[in-house]
Structure formats: structure tokens, C-alpha cells
Design an enzyme around this catalytic site. Structure first.
Site, mmCIF file in Angstrom:
data_model
loop_
_atom_site.group_PDB
_atom_site.id
_atom_site.type_symbol
_atom_site.label_atom_id
_atom_site.label_comp_id
_atom_site.label_asym_id
_atom_site.label_seq_id
_atom_site.Cartn_x
_atom_site.Cartn_y
_atom_site.Cartn_z
ATOM 1 N N HIS A 26 10.473 121.565 -29.605
ATOM 2 C CA HIS A 26 11.745 120.910 -29.316
ATOM 3 C C HIS A 26 12.165 121.144 -27.866
ATOM 4 C CE1 HIS A 26 13.145 119.719 -33.452
ATOM 5 N NE2 HIS A 26 12.103 120.479 -33.731
ATOM 6 N N ASP A 69 19.945 118.649 -29.232
ATOM 7 C CA ASP A 69 18.868 118.368 -30.175
ATOM 8 C C ASP A 69 19.437 117.771 -31.458
ATOM 9 O OD1 ASP A 69 16.868 119.041 -32.425
ATOM 10 O OD2 ASP A 69 15.725 119.558 -30.633
#
Length: 451
Positions: free
Chosen positions: A17, A108
Site C-alpha cells: 500500500h 488509503d
């Protein structure tokens, strides 16, 4: 004016990520935007950050000893959100006091109610998705109740808008493990997208044209990929070859030295991601012997907890043909002239990296979005083959070896390499000056500056 524009990034603390978000941050910084990335203190203290244009701040995600680790994903992410929100308020005030007020938070997509959180803090909010548009469309349809994951018994295929017909084995696999409500959480990524100021996907227009168009009919999405270091693509950012953020230390010298001694296109690179594999001992054994029986040289990344699953017999026989490492510089390896194919779990970052570097793939998907990515690798982009799974859910060494041979040699291999090189050219085209993703990024900056 541009130098006063300030974007703060909030990645989810996992290598897969953080890496693409860092690539986006580096490109924005190169274009003149002030960038701050917020990281857990435990991670920042142990990682390598190699870009001087990126500022960092810390957040502690420590859980109270009396409370322990929350059991459900919703409870866990709720605690994380609370800690992030409380700390962000202080960080935003600090930046404002220093003369650099934050204009936008890029968060995110895994964080719950991200946009709501940003707006409560008085800042624009933009979710950042680390999977493909196709997977986004699938998760969203499941979130709406139009698709069940895991699928119902007897279901053999699924038809969804913008997505090619999916077989049962092409759907996402959710292994709940610690968090039984994990899939519910993945669906909740879409709960507040209608309030988002921007939504970013690590993809490019020609890669997922129909999928991106369909998502764009729902929300304001922007394609900004492929997000890999510039020197592997458009070469606009000088000396940009590293991820910029690494949780693991790779023995770069030994990997590259070993590859330098091999003939062009003669090596299989095998890696199944940055987290613990779901391979049982039998599965690991079949993959290992399949690599060996292919008769090709191979470099295999086996993270430390998994190495104990390799038999002493295999390790002894592999010494001549193979190099087994705990981590390696994946982009340097994939771009090396000796690499002929990539055996991969089909994580989105790995898929995008291989496609962008023109490397055909042997697909061995395990969970989450990986089966969907494998479907696209094999049937849509036609840059790889998929290893079939036996009735017991384990691959067979003979199938592994045969798939490697298909990619490395003969007419099938020639066709796959030709297609991979075509997609490599399109990936470069998207990121070079005036390319689709480059223009999308410039238009985003222009709108942010003028807002």
C-alpha cells in the site's frame, strides 16, 4: 502558488500500500507540490526513505495493553481511524502554524469513512485505491448485494458491467483469518465515495478502458498509473529508480551479480508478495519442485517464515539452478536482461510492475484481488498463463513446470513476450509528458491549486 500547495498522504502501513502511494507523492513533489507522508512511528524508524522532497510525520498505532488487538476488522479500523483523526488534527495545525496549510489529504481506501474524516478536519479528501478498477467494480457490486463472495454453490460464471465474463475461480478469494468481517470492510470502501473530492487508481486508461469508464460514471475517479519509479518508464524524474519506501532490506549485490552471470531471457523470477504466503507445506513443495523440474534457472523470493517449509532435498538440488533469497529489489530484477518470466501471486503492484517492464507471467493467485488480476493477465491482456489448481486446492509440480516452459519457449512464449512488450510501450506512453496519466495528474494539480 504551486509551491504553497500542500498534500498530505495517509498510507495503510503495508509495503504493497505504501509503495504506489510513495510513487504518486514523488511525482507530485517533482511537479512542485509540497508533500508530507504520515507513517506509523514503528515503521518510519525501521524503514529506508530515499527521497529528500518528501517530508514525514509519525502516528502511533499502539493498542492499549488492557484492550488487546480488536477482533473484528471494523473494530480494528475504528480504533485506527480514531488515532489517525486525533493525531491528524494536531499535524494539520502544526503545518498551518509553520506556514504550509494542507490543501488535500490523500488517504488509503482501507481506512473507514476517509472522506468524512477529511471534511471534519476542514480539508479536502481523496481516497487512494491500491487495486485495479476491475476489482473496484467487483467489490462495489458485491457491496450492493449483486454478487456474493465467496460465491453461492452452483454458480459457474458472473456477468458484471464493464467486466469480462468471470468464472467461479476468477472471483476474489477472502480468507478471513483473524478478521471474520474482512469482506464487509472491503465493501465499505465505497460507502462515502460520493462525497470524495478526487479518487485515485493506480492504473492507466488503455489498460482498463471500459472498467475505468464505468467507475467514472459512478464517482470522480482519476487514473494516475502505472505508479513505478520514473527511470523504468518515462524517465522524467532524474535518478528515480527506487521505491522510496522499503520495509525490507534486500541483498541487491548478490541478486544482480547472480543474474549478470546468466544468459538473456534464461531466468524465472518467482515471488509471491511481501506478506506471509498461504502456502501449506504440500503447496510449497509442489511450487519448489515445479521450478526445479522446469530446468530453467530461477531466483525465488521466500520470506523468512516460509523458508522452513522447503525440504533439505530440494535445497540441495536447487543449488546449481536456483538462488533463494528472503527479499530482493523486484524492479531491478524484473528489468534485468536475464529475466524471461515472472511467477507471481498476481498482487496488483507486482502485476503492474511486470506489465510495465514487458515481462510475461506465470500466474499463481492466492487471495483477495489476485484471481481477478490473473484473469486479466491471461485472457484480457494475454501476457501470461495460469497454473491450474488440483481438486485439493494445491498446484502440481508438473503443471508448474509446464506453465513455465510455455512462457519461456515456443510459439506461446513468443506471443506472450510480444504482447508484454506492447503493454510496456503503452505503460510508458501513459506516464510520459502529455500521456494520459501525466495529463490526469497535471489537471488534478491545476484544479487543486485553483480551488
Amino acid at each position: 502558488m504551486l509551491s504553497k500547495t500542500h498534500i498530505m498522504f495517509i498510507p495503510f502501513p503495508a509495503q504493497g500500500h505504501m509503495s504506489p502511494m510513495m510513487q504518486f507523492a514523488k511525482r507530485l513533489a517533482w511537479k512542485g507540490v509540497r508533500i508530507t507522508i504520515v507513517l506509523p512511528a514503528q515503521i518510519r524508524d525501521s524503514m529506508q526513505i530515499t527521497n529528500s522532497l518528501i517530508n514525514t510525520e509519525c502516528i502511533s498505532f499502539d493498542f492499549d495493553k488492557d484492550d488487546g488487538m480488536p477482533y473484528s476488522m471494523q473494530a480494528y479500523m475504528g480504533v485506527v481511524k480514531l488515532k489517525v483523526t486525533n493525531k491528524l488534527s494536531d499535524l494539520l495545525e502544526k503545518q498551518k502554524t509553520n506556514g504550509y496549510p494542507v490543501n488535500l489529504l490523500v488517504v488509503d481506501s482501507l481506512y473507514p469513512s476517509r472522506v468524512e474524516m477529511c471534511h471534519q478536519l476542514g480539508v479536502k479528501g481523496a481516497p487512494f485505491f491500491t487495486h485495479s478498477c476491475a476489482v473496484g467494480a467487483i467489490y462495489y457490486n458485491a457491496h450492493l448485494g449483486k454478487l456474493k463472495i465467496p460465491p453461492e454453490e452452483g454458480l459457474t460464471s458472473v456477468s458484471l458491467p464493464s467486466i469480462p465474463l468471470l468464472g467461479r475461480d476468477d472471483l476474489p478469494i477472502i480468507r478471513t483469518g483473524t478478521f471474520p468481517d474482512l469482506f464487509e470492510h472491503l465493501g465499505n470502501q465505497f460507502s462515502d465515495l460520493d462525497k470524495a473530492d478526487w479518487i485515485f487508481f493506480n492504473t492507466f486508461d488503455k489498460l482498463e478502458n471500459e472498467e475505468a469508464k464505468w467507475l467514472s460514471s459512478q464517482w470522480p475517479i482519476t487514473s494516475i498509473g502505472p505508479l513505478i519509479p520514473s527511470m523504468y518508464l518515462d524517465k522524467q524524474l532524474p535518478n528515480d529508480k527506487g521505491n522510496g519506501i522499503n520495509l525490507y532490506k534486500a541483498d541487491v549485490g548478490s541478486c544482480i551479480k547472480w543474474l549478470d552471470a546468466k544468459d538473456p531471457g534464461s531466468v524465472v523470477y518467482a515471488s509471491f508478495g511481501s506478506v506471509k504466503h498461504n502456502f501449506g507445506d504440500d503447496y510449497m513443495d509442489e511450487v519448489a519442485w515445479g521450478l526445479l523440474h522446469s530446468k530453467y534457472n530461477f531466483i525465488w523470493v521466500v520470506i523468512e517464515p516460509e523458508r522452513t517449509k522447503l525440504s533439505s532435498d530440494f535445497l540441495a538440488e536447487a543449488e546449481e539452478k536456483g538462488l533463494i533469497v528472503s527479499w530482493c529489489p523486484q524492479l531491478e530484477v524484473l528489468s534485468h536482461k536475464s529475466i524471461g518470466s515472472f511467477m507471481t501471486h498476481c498482487g496488483w503492484n507486482s502485476t503492474v510492475e511486470a506489465l510495465s517492464l514487458g515481462v510475461p507471467m506465470v500466474a499463481v493467485p492466492q487471495q483477495f484481488d489476485q484471481p481477478v488480476n490473473a484473469k486479466y493477465i491471461v485472457d484480457v491482456w494475454q501476457i501470461g498463463v495460469r497454473v491450474p489448481i488440483g481438486e485439493d486446492g494445491v498446484v502440481l509440480r508438473g503443471e508448474v513446470a509446464n506453465c513455465i516452459k510455455d512462457v519461456m519457449e515456443g510459439e506461446i512464449g513468443d506471443e506472450l513476450r510480444g504482447n508484454a512488450l506492447k503493454w510496456k510501450g503503452l505503460a510508458v506512453e501513459a506516464m510520459e509528458k502529455g500521456g494520459s496519466s501525466d495529463k490526469n495528474i497535471d489537471e488534478f494539480i491545476s484544479k487543486l491549486v485553483s480551488s
